[in-house]
Design a protein around this motif. Structure first.
Motif, PDB file in Angstrom:
ATOM      1  N   ASP A 235     -12.163   6.218   3.862  1.00 20.23           N
ATOM      2  CA  ASP A 235     -12.584   7.727   4.284  1.00 20.23           C
ATOM      3  C   ASP A 235     -11.856   8.436   5.608  1.00 20.23           C
ATOM      4  N   ASN A 236     -11.080   7.406   6.028  1.00 27.09           N
ATOM      5  CA  ASN A 236     -10.348   8.199   7.187  1.00 27.09           C
ATOM      6  C   ASN A 236      -9.059   9.053   6.672  1.00 27.09           C
ATOM      7  N   THR A 237      -9.113  10.337   6.755  1.00 27.14           N
ATOM      8  CA  THR A 237      -7.968  10.973   6.246  1.00 27.14           C
ATOM      9  C   THR A 237      -7.241  11.960   7.562  1.00 27.14           C
ATOM     10  N   ASP A 238      -7.671  11.799   8.557  1.00 28.90           N
ATOM     11  CA  ASP A 238      -7.283  12.444   9.866  1.00 28.90           C
ATOM     12  C   ASP A 238      -5.595  12.097   9.887  1.00 28.90           C
ATOM     13  N   ALA A 239      -4.762  12.803  10.755  1.00 27.39           N
ATOM     14  CA  ALA A 239      -3.194  12.338  10.637  1.00 27.39           C
ATOM     15  C   ALA A 239      -3.014  11.311  11.253  1.00 27.39           C
TER      16      ALA A 239
ATOM     17  N   VAL B 267      17.435   4.487  -1.559  1.00 24.68           N
ATOM     18  CA  VAL B 267      16.281   3.783  -1.135  1.00 24.68           C
ATOM     19  C   VAL B 267      15.496   4.083  -0.045  1.00 24.68           C
ATOM     20  N   ILE B 268      16.214   4.880   0.948  1.00 24.79           N
ATOM     21  CA  ILE B 268      15.295   5.451   2.095  1.00 24.79           C
ATOM     22  C   ILE B 268      14.192   6.225   1.314  1.00 24.79           C
ATOM     23  N   ASN B 269      14.873   7.345   0.121  1.00 24.93           N
ATOM     24  CA  ASN B 269      13.753   8.235  -0.364  1.00 24.93           C
ATOM     25  C   ASN B 269      12.813   7.597  -0.947  1.00 24.93           C
ATOM     26  N   SER B 270      13.205   6.396  -1.679  1.00 27.04           N
ATOM     27  CA  SER B 270      11.948   5.730  -2.411  1.00 27.04           C
ATOM     28  C   SER B 270      10.932   5.251  -1.315  1.00 27.04           C
ATOM     29  N   TRP B 271      11.311   4.723  -0.420  1.00 28.40           N
ATOM     30  CA  TRP B 271      10.371   4.218   0.625  1.00 28.40           C
ATOM     31  C   TRP B 271       9.463   5.509   1.223  1.00 28.40           C
ATOM     32  N   ALA B 272      10.279   6.391   1.540  1.00 25.70           N
ATOM     33  CA  ALA B 272       9.620   7.687   2.048  1.00 25.70           C
ATOM     34  C   ALA B 272       8.559   8.359   1.222  1.00 25.70           C
ATOM     35  N   PHE B 273       8.812   8.347  -0.283  1.00 28.05           N
ATOM     36  CA  PHE B 273       8.038   8.869  -0.959  1.00 28.05           C
ATOM     37  C   PHE B 273       6.694   8.131  -1.208  1.00 28.05           C
ATOM     38  N   GLN B 274       6.947   6.639  -1.054  1.00 24.71           N
ATOM     39  CA  GLN B 274       5.756   5.876  -1.182  1.00 24.71           C
ATOM     40  C   GLN B 274       4.924   6.041   0.382  1.00 24.71           C
ATOM     41  N   GLY B 275       5.352   6.254   1.453  1.00 20.08           N
ATOM     42  CA  GLY B 275       4.733   6.738   2.552  1.00 20.08           C
ATOM     43  C   GLY B 275       3.936   7.932   2.468  1.00 20.08           C
ATOM     44  N   GLU B 276       4.724   8.953   1.843  1.00 17.84           N
ATOM     45  CA  GLU B 276       4.074  10.330   1.530  1.00 17.84           C
ATOM     46  C   GLU B 276       3.003  10.137   0.663  1.00 17.84           C
ATOM     47  N   ARG B 277       2.796   9.263  -0.376  1.00 16.79           N
ATOM     48  CA  ARG B 277       1.957   9.014  -1.152  1.00 16.79           C
ATOM     49  C   ARG B 277       0.510   8.498  -0.713  1.00 16.79           C
ATOM     50  N   LEU B 278       0.734   7.764   0.323  1.00 14.25           N
ATOM     51  CA  LEU B 278      -0.427   7.184   1.153  1.00 14.25           C
ATOM     52  C   LEU B 278      -0.974   8.097   2.025  1.00 14.25           C
ATOM     53  N   ILE B 279      -0.299   9.280   2.350  1.00 11.87           N
ATOM     54  CA  ILE B 279      -0.617  10.262   3.260  1.00 11.87           C
ATOM     55  C   ILE B 279      -1.299  11.578   2.316  1.00 11.87           C
ATOM     56  N   HIS B 280      -0.686  11.850   1.177  1.00 12.61           N
ATOM     57  CA  HIS B 280      -1.089  13.034   0.471  1.00 12.61           C
ATOM     58  C   HIS B 280      -1.685  12.664  -0.809  1.00 12.61           C
ATOM     59  N   GLY B 281      -1.543  11.327  -1.214  1.00 13.76           N
ATOM     60  CA  GLY B 281      -2.217  10.950  -2.565  1.00 13.76           C
ATOM     61  C   GLY B 281      -1.234  11.012  -3.658  1.00 13.76           C
ATOM     62  N   ASN B 282      -1.045  12.388  -4.113  1.00 12.09           N
ATOM     63  CA  ASN B 282       0.016  12.558  -5.281  1.00 12.09           C
ATOM     64  C   ASN B 282       0.725  13.821  -5.105  1.00 12.09           C
ATOM     65  N   PRO B 283       1.909  13.398  -4.129  1.00  9.17           N
ATOM     66  CA  PRO B 283       2.890  14.521  -3.708  1.00  9.17           C
ATOM     67  C   PRO B 283       3.865  14.737  -4.647  1.00  9.17           C
ATOM     68  N   SER B 284       4.614  15.755  -4.813  1.00 11.17           N
ATOM     69  CA  SER B 284       5.734  15.934  -5.696  1.00 11.17           C
ATOM     70  C   SER B 284       7.106  15.355  -5.539  1.00 11.17           C
ATOM     71  N   GLY B 285       7.264  14.841  -4.211  1.00  7.42           N
ATOM     72  CA  GLY B 285       8.459  14.198  -4.068  1.00  7.42           C
ATOM     73  C   GLY B 285       9.536  15.304  -3.492  1.00  7.42           C
ATOM     74  N   ILE B 286       9.204  16.502  -3.523  1.00  8.12           N
ATOM     75  CA  ILE B 286      10.136  17.454  -2.877  1.00  8.12           C
ATOM     76  C   ILE B 286      10.311  17.331  -1.614  1.00  8.12           C
ATOM     77  N   ASP B 287       9.199  17.093  -0.858  1.00  6.50           N
ATOM     78  CA  ASP B 287       9.319  17.168   0.717  1.00  6.50           C
ATOM     79  C   ASP B 287      10.319  15.857   1.196  1.00  6.50           C
ATOM     80  N   ASN B 288      10.079  14.808   0.796  1.00 11.02           N
ATOM     81  CA  ASN B 288      10.856  13.623   1.160  1.00 11.02           C
ATOM     82  C   ASN B 288      12.242  13.608   0.475  1.00 11.02           C
ATOM     83  N   SER B 289      12.355  14.444  -0.677  1.00 14.89           N
ATOM     84  CA  SER B 289      13.797  14.468  -1.191  1.00 14.89           C
ATOM     85  C   SER B 289      14.622  15.477  -0.227  1.00 14.89           C
ATOM     86  N   VAL B 290      14.081  16.514   0.179  1.00 11.81           N
ATOM     87  CA  VAL B 290      14.680  17.350   1.000  1.00 11.81           C
ATOM     88  C   VAL B 290      14.924  16.633   2.439  1.00 11.81           C
TER      89      VAL B 290
END
Length: 389
Positions: free
Chosen positions: A101-105, A185-208
């Motif tokens: 339930d913790n969703t703070d930054a 490889v970096i992008n793949s790991w960054a995307f998984q980190g983004e998934r933990l933070i945002h749930g269902n990200p588009s992949g745009i932010d980590n790709s850029v």
């Protein structure tokens, strides 16, 4: 205090054109923003602990290596990471001292770090004790990709420390980037980190953040520009809070009420994105000699696109008086601005020509800050994740 063994940084991102229209299958353009998150990795060879320091959110936490080792998963593909299982995620929450339930930054930043550290450490040859210090020029929660820059920097730093990707050696102190395979490889790991933070990200932010430059995206497909001009901008944070979910729903409600009117507006926003893509690639092409008068024509087109797009975004209902104030101040000085992101407050970008006078920039910056806004002079089209000597 030890000198850092590895120093990496990753940029944030801005949406240039296509906000909201992208939800309806139209093209949008995003670019890297040269406000960056930096990560320093300090080795502590005689230590048995790992410390994460995030001063921007007043967070410092230390774990024993033995506790981290106990949480390591057994089936990690370092080149193609997957989301944590429920059991593994529960172990990460225990280490972080949080729950689902913790969703703070702060909680989400801890989870992303622990996931990457324990997963990469699971099969890597080494991932020593140390201190990880991350600081950012990006304001959190402003739609500028701060979490993606954090995840990208973490991925690059950990993968480098663990010898999963090639350590870069810049000449004469120059910053360096990785080869395309390592960046993937970096992008793949960054995307998984983004998934933990945002749930269902588009992949745009980590790709850029990983590749830098600019991308177009439409209906889930992301395409990197072959070349892109670096453009100077003022980035303005109105600090007006807004809910992306509420703004998106507001546009949906207006679309449902007035589809025959909204469709051509969305089509026009897409045409702006397409025109921007052509202009940025031509301006940035190494094979095209840009004369001063020709460059002026390109900037005139970009300025017109900025003005028209801002009007169209107002028409679909995502403007705000604070953004109108930004436009009023900048236009008074011959500059052009638009919202970036969800709108309803948030951030705006102000396009600067290469020959924009310094005193004009100073006056505009002062007037905007007098309104209570934060202002940065920066650039778009910046380099992606990089290692620093």
């Amino acid at each position: 205090m030890s000198d850092p063994e590895v120093v990496v940084s990753a940029p944030g991102k801005v949406i240039l054109f296509g906000e909201h229209a992208v939800v309806y299958g139209r093209k949008a353009i995003a670019s890297s923003l040269d406000l960056r998150t930096h990560l320093e990795v300090h080795l502590l060879p005689d230590s048995t602990s790992v410390t994460l320091e995030l001063p921007d959110i007043h967070l410092s936490k230390t774990w024993q290596m033995a506790d981290l080792a106990a949480a390591r998963p057994t089936d990690v593909d370092l080149k193609n990471p997957s989301p944590p299982s429920d059991q593994y995620l529960a172990a990460l929450h225990r280490l972080a001292g949080t729950d689902a339930d913790n969703t703070d930054a702060r909680s989400l930043a801890l989870l992303a770090f622990l996931y990457m550290y324990t997963s990469i450490h699971a099969t890597a040859r080494r991932c020593p004790a140390g201190r990880f210090h991350a600081s950012s020029q990006l304001p959190p929660g402003a739609g500028l990709g701060s979490s993606a820059a954090y995840c990208t920097a973490l991925a690059a730093g950990l993968l480098t420390m663990c010898d999963v990707i090639t350590r870069q050696e810049g000449k004469n102190g120059a910053d360096t980037a990785w080869c395309k395979d390592d960046l993937e490889v970096i992008n793949s790991w960054a995307f998984q980190g983004e998934r933990l933070i945002h749930g269902n990200p588009s992949g745009i932010d980590n790709s850029v953040s990983t590749f830098g430059g600019a991308i177009s995206f439409k209906s889930g497909e992301i395409s990197a520009f072959k070349s892109v001009a670096q453009l100077k901008i003022l980035l303005v944070n109105t600090k007006v809070p807004r809910s992306t979910k509420v703004l998106v729903q507001g546009v949906r409600d207006r679309y449902n009420r007035l589809p025959a009117i909204m469709e051509p507006v969305l089509n026009s926003i897409e045409e702006i994105s397409c025109t921007c893509e052509k202009v940025l690639q031509e301006l940035g092409s190494p094979t095209v000699e840009i004369k001063e008068n020709t460059q002026g024509k390109y900037y005139q087109v970009l300025e017109e696109l900025v003005d028209i797009c801002q009007c169209l975004l107002n028409a679909i209902g995502v403007g705000h008086p604070s953004l109108d104030k930004v436009s009023s101040i900048t236009s008074k000085h011959g500059l052009h601005s638009k919202l970036t992101g969800a709108g309803g407050g948030g951030c705006a970008l102000v396009l600067l020509r290469p020959d924009t006078a310094a005193d004009v920039i100073d006056k505009v910056t002062t007037e905007l800050r007098d309104c209570g806004f934060d202002v940065w002079e920066t650039a778009i089209g910046a380099r992606g994740v990089s290692q620093h000597s």
